[in-house]
Design a protein around this motif. Structure first.
Motif, PDB file in Angstrom:
ATOM      1  N   PRO A  29      -1.222   8.658   1.342  1.00  0.00           N
ATOM      2  CA  PRO A  29      -0.656   7.513   0.612  1.00  0.00           C
ATOM      3  C   PRO A  29      -0.355   7.895  -0.838  1.00  0.00           C
ATOM      4  O   PRO A  29      -1.101   8.673  -1.439  1.00  0.00           O
ATOM      5  CB  PRO A  29      -1.776   6.478   0.688  1.00  0.00           C
ATOM      6  CG  PRO A  29      -3.031   7.291   0.781  1.00  0.00           C
ATOM      7  CD  PRO A  29      -2.662   8.554   1.503  1.00  0.00           C
ATOM      8  N   PHE A  30       0.721   7.373  -1.376  1.00  0.00           N
ATOM      9  CA  PHE A  30       1.096   7.648  -2.761  1.00  0.00           C
ATOM     10  C   PHE A  30       0.887   6.390  -3.600  1.00  0.00           C
ATOM     11  O   PHE A  30       1.074   5.268  -3.101  1.00  0.00           O
ATOM     12  CB  PHE A  30       2.558   8.092  -2.841  1.00  0.00           C
ATOM     13  CG  PHE A  30       2.879   9.263  -1.947  1.00  0.00           C
ATOM     14  CD1 PHE A  30       2.084  10.403  -1.928  1.00  0.00           C
ATOM     15  CD2 PHE A  30       3.970   9.225  -1.103  1.00  0.00           C
ATOM     16  CE1 PHE A  30       2.377  11.473  -1.099  1.00  0.00           C
ATOM     17  CE2 PHE A  30       4.289  10.283  -0.273  1.00  0.00           C
ATOM     18  CZ  PHE A  30       3.485  11.411  -0.271  1.00  0.00           C
ATOM     19  N   PRO A  31       0.521   6.535  -4.888  1.00  0.00           N
ATOM     20  CA  PRO A  31       0.303   5.357  -5.731  1.00  0.00           C
ATOM     21  C   PRO A  31       1.575   4.527  -5.934  1.00  0.00           C
ATOM     22  O   PRO A  31       1.512   3.318  -6.126  1.00  0.00           O
ATOM     23  CB  PRO A  31      -0.191   5.923  -7.061  1.00  0.00           C
ATOM     24  CG  PRO A  31      -0.097   7.402  -6.971  1.00  0.00           C
ATOM     25  CD  PRO A  31       0.244   7.778  -5.568  1.00  0.00           C
ATOM     26  N   ALA A  32       2.708   5.186  -5.857  1.00  0.00           N
ATOM     27  CA  ALA A  32       4.013   4.518  -5.960  1.00  0.00           C
ATOM     28  C   ALA A  32       4.981   5.305  -5.080  1.00  0.00           C
ATOM     29  O   ALA A  32       4.820   6.512  -4.895  1.00  0.00           O
ATOM     30  CB  ALA A  32       4.495   4.514  -7.408  1.00  0.00           C
ATOM     31  N   PRO A  78      12.742   7.714  -1.249  1.00  0.00           N
ATOM     32  CA  PRO A  78      11.378   7.393  -1.697  1.00  0.00           C
ATOM     33  C   PRO A  78      10.547   6.799  -0.567  1.00  0.00           C
ATOM     34  O   PRO A  78      11.026   5.935   0.181  1.00  0.00           O
ATOM     35  CB  PRO A  78      11.607   6.367  -2.809  1.00  0.00           C
ATOM     36  CG  PRO A  78      13.012   6.594  -3.276  1.00  0.00           C
ATOM     37  CD  PRO A  78      13.758   7.018  -2.040  1.00  0.00           C
ATOM     38  N   VAL A  79       9.318   7.285  -0.432  1.00  0.00           N
ATOM     39  CA  VAL A  79       8.394   6.792   0.593  1.00  0.00           C
ATOM     40  C   VAL A  79       7.040   6.484  -0.037  1.00  0.00           C
ATOM     41  O   VAL A  79       6.686   7.031  -1.077  1.00  0.00           O
ATOM     42  CB  VAL A  79       8.231   7.798   1.760  1.00  0.00           C
ATOM     43  CG1 VAL A  79       9.539   7.940   2.531  1.00  0.00           C
ATOM     44  CG2 VAL A  79       7.733   9.151   1.288  1.00  0.00           C
ATOM     45  N   ALA A  80       6.286   5.604   0.619  1.00  0.00           N
ATOM     46  CA  ALA A  80       4.963   5.205   0.140  1.00  0.00           C
ATOM     47  C   ALA A  80       3.856   6.057   0.731  1.00  0.00           C
ATOM     48  O   ALA A  80       2.747   6.098   0.200  1.00  0.00           O
ATOM     49  CB  ALA A  80       4.708   3.733   0.464  1.00  0.00           C
ATOM     50  N   ALA A  81       4.152   6.732   1.859  1.00  0.00           N
ATOM     51  CA  ALA A  81       3.134   7.540   2.525  1.00  0.00           C
ATOM     52  C   ALA A  81       3.797   8.482   3.524  1.00  0.00           C
ATOM     53  O   ALA A  81       4.938   8.277   3.931  1.00  0.00           O
ATOM     54  CB  ALA A  81       2.134   6.645   3.256  1.00  0.00           C
ATOM     55  N   VAL A  82       3.022   9.498   3.902  1.00  0.00           N
ATOM     56  CA  VAL A  82       3.427  10.406   4.970  1.00  0.00           C
ATOM     57  C   VAL A  82       2.251  10.497   5.933  1.00  0.00           C
ATOM     58  O   VAL A  82       1.102  10.656   5.519  1.00  0.00           O
ATOM     59  CB  VAL A  82       3.792  11.804   4.428  1.00  0.00           C
ATOM     60  CG1 VAL A  82       4.150  12.749   5.569  1.00  0.00           C
ATOM     61  CG2 VAL A  82       4.939  11.707   3.438  1.00  0.00           C
TER      62      VAL A  82
END
Length: 110
Positions: A29-32, A78-82
């Motif tokens: 997960p990414f913070p943004a 742009p993605v929020a998670a992989v």
């Protein structure tokens, strides 16, 4: 699923593992939301990379990535998670771009 929360956990990912059970994987997960780039350096097994948008929909899937490759695998938006699963698992489960992914602690879906 394992959750790679810290920068160190995300840098390590699934590297140096000799196997990955069909019911296991790792989410990053990414913070943004951001354009993500992954590679397979030191990754010994093929993986399916599922790129997840902020709304939880799957932007794209890169199936059966090549072990040990230095070629970047890009999100293309742009993605929020992989989410990484064992290679070929998305096809086995019928997972496709446009499907929705949710996880505990994941971003709020809009």
């Amino acid at each position: 699923m394992e959750v790679a929360r810290s920068d160190a956990e995300q840098a390590q990912g699934l590297m140096n593992r000799e196997s990955l059970a069909a019911d296991r994987g790792m989410i990053f997960p990414f913070p943004a939301p951001k354009e993500a780039s992954f590679w397979m350096k030191n990754t010994l097994i093929p993986l399916d990379m599922i790129f997840i948008r902020e709304d939880g929909t799957i932007a794209r899937i890169e199936s059966n990535t090549v072990p040990l490759s230095l070629e970047p695998v890009l999100s293309l938006e742009p993605v929020a998670a992989v989410l990484e699963l064992a290679g070929g698992r998305t096809a086995e489960l019928g997972i496709q771009a446009g499907d929705r992914v949710t996880w505990q602690g994941g971003p709020a879906l809009r």
